[in-house]
Design an enzyme around this catalytic site. Structure first.
Site, PDB file in Angstrom:
ATOM      1  N   ASP A  62       0.828  -1.213   0.000  1.00 59.16           N
ATOM      2  CA  ASP A  62       0.000   0.000   0.000  1.00 59.16           C
ATOM      3  C   ASP A  62       0.866   1.268   0.000  1.00 59.16           C
ATOM      4  OD1 ASP A  62      -2.109   1.704   0.338  1.00 59.16           O
ATOM      5  OD2 ASP A  62      -2.773   0.868   2.244  1.00 59.16           O
ATOM      6  N   TRP A  85      -4.075  -8.712  -3.474  1.00 55.93           N
ATOM      7  CA  TRP A  85      -5.416  -8.103  -3.545  1.00 55.93           C
ATOM      8  C   TRP A  85      -5.928  -7.986  -2.114  1.00 55.93           C
ATOM      9  CZ3 TRP A  85      -9.357  -9.282  -7.860  1.00 55.93           C
ATOM     10  CH2 TRP A  85     -10.640  -8.881  -7.498  1.00 55.93           C
ATOM     11  N   ASP A  86      -6.162  -6.784  -1.694  1.00 55.45           N
ATOM     12  CA  ASP A  86      -6.534  -6.525  -0.300  1.00 55.45           C
ATOM     13  C   ASP A  86      -7.970  -5.994  -0.226  1.00 55.45           C
ATOM     14  OD1 ASP A  86      -6.219  -6.213   2.428  1.00 55.45           O
ATOM     15  OD2 ASP A  86      -4.473  -4.891   2.301  1.00 55.45           O
ATOM     16  N   ASN A  90     -10.034  -3.860   3.014  1.00 53.09           N
ATOM     17  CA  ASN A  90      -9.822  -3.480   4.411  1.00 53.09           C
ATOM     18  C   ASN A  90     -11.021  -2.874   5.107  1.00 53.09           C
ATOM     19  OD1 ASN A  90      -6.962  -4.038   5.222  1.00 53.09           O
ATOM     20  ND2 ASN A  90      -6.610  -3.018   3.276  1.00 53.09           N
ATOM     21  N   ASP A  96      -2.570 -10.443   9.732  1.00 56.07           N
ATOM     22  CA  ASP A  96      -1.661  -9.335  10.019  1.00 56.07           C
ATOM     23  C   ASP A  96      -0.907  -9.577  11.318  1.00 56.07           C
ATOM     24  OD1 ASP A  96      -2.019  -7.827   7.789  1.00 56.07           O
ATOM     25  OD2 ASP A  96      -3.478  -6.462   8.665  1.00 56.07           O
TER      26      ASP A  96
HETATM   27  C1  DGJ Z   1      -3.904  -4.977   5.411  1.00 52.13           C
HETATM   28  C2  DGJ Z   1      -2.999  -6.103   5.032  1.00 52.13           C
HETATM   29  O1  DGJ Z   1      -3.299  -7.224   5.777  1.00 52.13           O
HETATM   30  C3  DGJ Z   1      -1.544  -5.664   5.230  1.00 52.13           C
HETATM   31  O2  DGJ Z   1      -0.703  -6.741   4.938  1.00 52.13           O
HETATM   32  C4  DGJ Z   1      -1.260  -4.483   4.358  1.00 52.13           C
HETATM   33  O3  DGJ Z   1      -1.343  -4.852   3.001  1.00 52.13           O
HETATM   34  C5  DGJ Z   1      -2.235  -3.368   4.668  1.00 52.13           C
HETATM   35  N1  DGJ Z   1      -3.609  -3.832   4.596  1.00 52.13           N
HETATM   36  C6  DGJ Z   1      -2.033  -2.218   3.712  1.00 52.13           C
HETATM   37  O4  DGJ Z   1      -2.954  -1.237   3.899  1.00 52.13           O
END
Ligand code: DGJ
Length: 701
Positions: free
Chosen positions: A327, A440-441, A443, A511
Site C-alpha cells: 500500500d 489483492w486486499d 480493508n 496481520d
Molecule cells: C492490510 C494487510 O493485511 C496488510 O498486509 C497491508 O497490506 C495493509 N492492509 C495495507 O494497507
C-alpha cells in the site's frame, strides 16, 4: 427394493431415499451410508432437508414465502441425474413443490480421490411474482444418537484469525456466524469440525466431519442438538439481513459447502482437504510459490524509489524471488501517504516514485527479482478523485455511510463499478509490464448495506449478490492474468474460504505475525487449507528471536516483511540461513503431506510440532516450536515419535535426521547429521521460543 440415491465419496457417502409422497429422506451419512438399504418404509427415515412447515419442532434449512403469500413448502422428488467424470461424480436431485411451481435442485460433487463432497442448492421458480427466500442453507445432514464435539476458529477480531474453540455440544442450537460481508474471519472462519462420538478426536483417531463453506460473504453454520440425541447440522450463507427476493425464472445458487468425513482423526481429514484443494481448489497448484519479500512491515507508507531499491538490493542478495510493493504507491491529488485517503486513484505517486512502477519493476528485474504490487480494487477513500467524481459508486442507502479505516466499499453490483474494479488490476499491471505478482486486499466490512443497482424491494439481496459479483470479479481478473501469482488478503486473513481461493495462489494468513501467536493460527488454518496457500512472512512483531520468527515462517509459504536494509550482521546471517533452509524445505512444505505431531493446545504441551512428508513417505521436514516457558532444571527434552509419517500413515518409522540450524553461530549454513536412524526425535527444550528444524530421510529396513 426402494431406490437409494447415494452420493459416494469413496470412503463415505450421503444416502437418501424417497418416501411414498415423494419426500426425500436421509438414509445415512458416513462410511456405512455407501451400503445403505431401505429396510423399513421410507417414511420412517428422517426428512433429508425439511422445509418450513414440515418439521414443527426445529428451525429448517429452507424457508420461503411464496408469491401468493403461502409460508410452507413441500418438495417432492422429480428425478435424479448422475454424471461421472474421472474421480468426480455429479449428482443432481430435482424436486418440486407439491402445489407451487417452485423447484429446488440438490446438487453434489463427490471427489472419491480425496473423499470430499461439495453440496449446494439451486432454487428456481415460475410463480406469479417474486418469492422471498428467507433461509437457504446449503446442507442439513442429521446425526442420530451420539455425543458431539465442535471445533471452530477465530472470533477475536482483527489479527486474531484461527484461534480454536473446541466444545462438547449440549442441547440447543450452537450458531457460528459472520457478518460484514467482506471479512468473515473477523468473526468466525467459515469452517467447523464436528467430532462424532464420545471420545475426543485426535490427530490419528476418531470420527470427524469437517465442513468448509465456500463463500466470500456472510456465513452461518448451526448445530442443533436435541435431548433425544439427534443433531441437525446446517451450513451455508448467513440469511440474517439477507432475505432473497427471487424473480420467476431466475436461479438462486447457494454456496458450496465442502465436507470431509474421516474415521482416522483430524490429520487424515486435513490431508483430504489439502489434496482436494490441490486438485481443483487453487490456481496453479503444482507451481512452487515464490519467496516473497514485502515492504509493508518494513516501511508502511514511508518509502520512496531509493528506499525500495535499497530493500531490493538486500532482497536479491538474500535470494528472494519477488519484491512486493504494498500500500502507498498511488494517489496524486490525494497522495496515499497514510490510510486516510487516495484509495481509488490508482495512478502512481510520482513524488515518491519518479519513475513510477515501471522503473521499480525494471530495478527488480535488473536484480533478478520479480516485481509484485498491492491493490485494493473494491474500495474508495472519501478523500479521492474517484469519490469526488462518483459519489454514487459506493454501497450505501439514503443515510450518510459510515467510514471504516477512512474508506467506503464500492458497489460492485453496478456494471460501471465492476468494470472499473477489474480495470484497476489490468491498468496497474499495464503500468509495469512484467509485474509477476499481485496482492489483492480489502480493508473494511460492509455497513449501511444498500445499492442503486437493486430495486427498492430487492435491497436485502445485496449480501448474496455482492458475494457472487465479488467472486465473478476475482474470476475475471484471474482469467485475464493467468500467469500472475495472486495473493488474497482482507485486512489479514479475511476471505480465507475455499471458493475464493480458486482464483488465487495463496492468502495472507493474518496481520498478526508474532511468531508465537502465528504457530497457533497456522495450526488452525492447516485443518482445511494446505501450506502452499499460507503466506508466512518474517517480521519483528512480538520482538521474538529472529531465528524463531524465521522457523515459524518456514512452515508456510516463506517470505520476509522485514526492513532488510536495517539488519545487523548476525541477523543477516540468520536470514541467509533461513533462505538456505527454505530452498531445501519449501518443496516439501508446499507439496508434502502434513502431519501435526504435537498440538500447542495439548495439556502440558511446551509447544507445537509438525512435519511435512513427501508423497513417497521417504523425506520429511519437522518443525518444533517451543511456545511455553520451561523450568531451567529437570527434564528439558520432548520425545517426538516419528511413526505415522508416510503416505499411508504406516510408512517408514525409521529416519535419519539432519538438524537445520538457523542461529547466527555458523558462518555458512550447513546441515548437521544427528546420528543413527531414529524412531523418536528428541527435541531439546531451552528457554523460551526456541525452534528445532530437521530434515529426515527414511531408512529402508
Ligand atoms: C492490510 C494487510 O493485511 C496488510 O498486509 C497491508 O497490506 C495493509 N492492509 C495495507 O494497507
Amino acid at each position: 427394493m426402494d431406490e437409494v440415491i447415494c452420493v459416494d465419496a469413496g470412503s463415505w457417502g450421503i444416502a437418501w431415499c424417497v418416501d411414498h409422497e415423494g419426500r426425500l429422506r436421509q438414509l445415512g451419512v458416513g462410511p456405512d451410508a455407501r451400503r445403505a438399504t431401505v429396510d423399513v418404509p421410507a417414511a420412517f427415515y428422517p426428512l433429508a432437508h425439511p422445509c418450513w412447515g414440515e418439521d414443527p419442532l426445529r428451525d429448517t434449512p429452507l424457508r420461503v414465502t411464496h408469491a401468493d403469500g403461502m409460508l410452507t413448502t413441500r418438495l417432492a422428488h422429480q428425478g435424479s441425474r448422475v454424471d461421472v467424470d474421472d474421480m468426480v461424480t455429479r449428482t443432481v436431485i430435482e424436486t418440486r413443490d407439491e402445489i407451487q411451481p417452485f423447484t429446488v435442485r440438490f446438487c453434489f460433487e463427490a471427489d472419491a480421490s480425496c473423499g470430499v463432497i461439495e453440496a449446494w442448492l439451486e432454487i428456481v421458480h415460475h410463480e406469479t411474482g417474486p418469492v422471498l427466500v428467507q433461509a437457504y442453507d446449503s446442507i442439513s445432514p442429521l446425526f442420530v444418537g451420539g455425543e458431539f464435539g465442535l471445533t471452530h476458529f477465530g472470533g477475536g477480531g482483527w489479527a486474531q484469525e484461527w484461534a480454536p474453540t473446541s466444545e462438547r455440544l449440549t442441547p440447543g442450537t450452537k450458531v457460528i456466524d459472520s457478518f460484514g460481508g467482506i471479512q468473515p474471519h473477523l468473526q468466525r472462519s467459515p469452517v467447523a469440525l464436528l467430532a462424532l462420538g464420545r471420545e475426543p478426536v485426535t490427530e490419528t483417531t476418531g470420527a470427524v466431519l469437517g465442513f468448509s463453506v465456500g463463500w466470500c460473504g456472510n456465513v452461518r453454520l448451526a448445530a442443533d442438538l436435541r435431548l433425544d440425541g439427534t443433531l441437525r447440522f446446517r451450513a451455508g450463507a448467513n440469511p440474517v439481513g439477507a432475505e432473497y427476493r427471487l424473480d420467476p425464472g431466475t436461479t438462486l445458487s447457494t454456496p458450496k459447502v465442502a465436507m470431509v468425513w474421516s474415521e482416522a482423526g483430524l490429520g487424515d481429514m486435513s490431508r483430504r482437504f489439502h489434496d482436494w484443494i490441490a486438485r481443483t481448489g487453487v490456481r496453479q497448484p503444482d507451481r512452487l510459490r515464490p519467496l516473497v519479500i514485502n515492504n509493508w512491515e518494513a516501511t508502511f507508507f514511508d518509502f520512496d524509489h531509493d528506499r525500495l531499491v535499497g530493500l531490493m538490493d538486500r532482497a536479491a542478495d538474500l535470494g528472494g524471488n519477488v519484491f512486493l510493493l504494498d500500500d502507498g504507491w498511488f494517489g496524486t491529488t490525494f497522495p496515499r501517504n497514510d490510510d486516510d485517503q487516495g484509495l481509488g486513484d490508482w495512478q502512481e505517486n510520482t513524488e515518491k516514485l519518479p519513475g513510477g512502477l515501471a522503473a521499480l519493476c525494471e530495478a527488480a528485474h535488473k536484480r533478478g527479482l520479480d516485481f509484485g504490487i498491492w491493490v485494493e480494487p473494491e474500495m474508495v477513500s472519501p478523500r479521492s478523485e474517484l469519490y469526488g467524481a462518483h459519489p454514487d459508486w459506493v454501497i450505501r442507502d439514503a443515510r450518510q455511510p459510515r467510514e471504516h479505516r477512512q474508506q467506503l466499499a464500492l458497489d460492485l453490483l453496478r456494471d460501471d463499478v465492476f468494470d472499473f474494479a477489474a480495470g484497476v488490476v489490468d491498468s496497474t499491471l499495464a503500468a509495469a509490464p512484467g509485474t509477476a505478482y499481485v496482492k489483492w486486499d480489502a480493508n473494511r466490512s460492509i455497513s449501511d448495506p444498500g445499492s442503486t443497482a437493486l430495486a427498492n424491494d430487492r435491497q436485502s439481496n445485496l449480501n448474496v449478490d455482492l458475494a457472487r459479483r465479488t467472486d465473478a470479479l476475482m474470476a475475471r481478473v484471474a482469467a485475464a492474468h493467468p500467469d500472475t501469482v495472486m495473493m488474497l488478503c482482507a485486512s489479514g486473513g479475511g476471505r480465507v474460504d475455499h471458493a475464493s481461493l480458486r482464483h488465487f495462489h495463496e492468502v495472507w494468513t493474518s496481520d498478526n505475525t508474532d511468531p508465537v501467536e502465528r504457530v497457533v493460527m497456522q495450526w488452525g488454518f492447516s485443518h482445511v487449507f494446505p501450506a502452499r496457500t499460507m503466506a508466512a512472512h518474517v517480521t519483528r512483531m512480538g520482538d521474538r528471536p529472529l531465528e524463531f520468527a524465521c522457523a515459524v515462517a518456514l512452515s508456510g509459504r516463506f517470505g520476509f516483511d522485514l526492513d532488510l536494509a536495517a539488519l545487523d550482521p548476525d541477523e543477516l546471517r540468520i536470514c541467509r540461513h533461513a533462505v538456505a533452509v527454505a530452498r531445501l524445505t519449501q518443496p516439501l512444505v508446499q507439496f508434502g503431506r502434513l502431519h501435526r505431531l504435537l498440538s500447542p493446545a495439548a495439556a502440558d504441551s511446551p509447544g507445537a510440532v509438525l512435519a511435512y512428508v513427501s508423497d513417497q513417505g521417504d523425506l520429511a521436514v519437522v518443525f518444533a516450536y517451543q511456545l511455553q516457558d520451561r523450568p531451567t532444571d529437570g527434564d528439558q527434552s520432548v520425545e517426538i515419535p516419528l511413526a505415522g509419517l508416510g503416505t499411508s500413515g504406516t510408512g517408514p518409522a525409521r529416519f535419519r535426521a539432519q538438524q537445520l540450524r538457523l542461529d547466527a553461530g555458523a558462518a555458512s549454513f550447513d546441515v548437521e547429521p544427528v546420528g543413527a536412524p531414529l524412531e523418536v526425535l528428541t527435541w531439546e527444550l531451552a528457554g523460551r521460543h526456541t525452534a528445532g528444524t530437521w530434515l529426515l530421510s527414511a531408512v529402508t529396513r
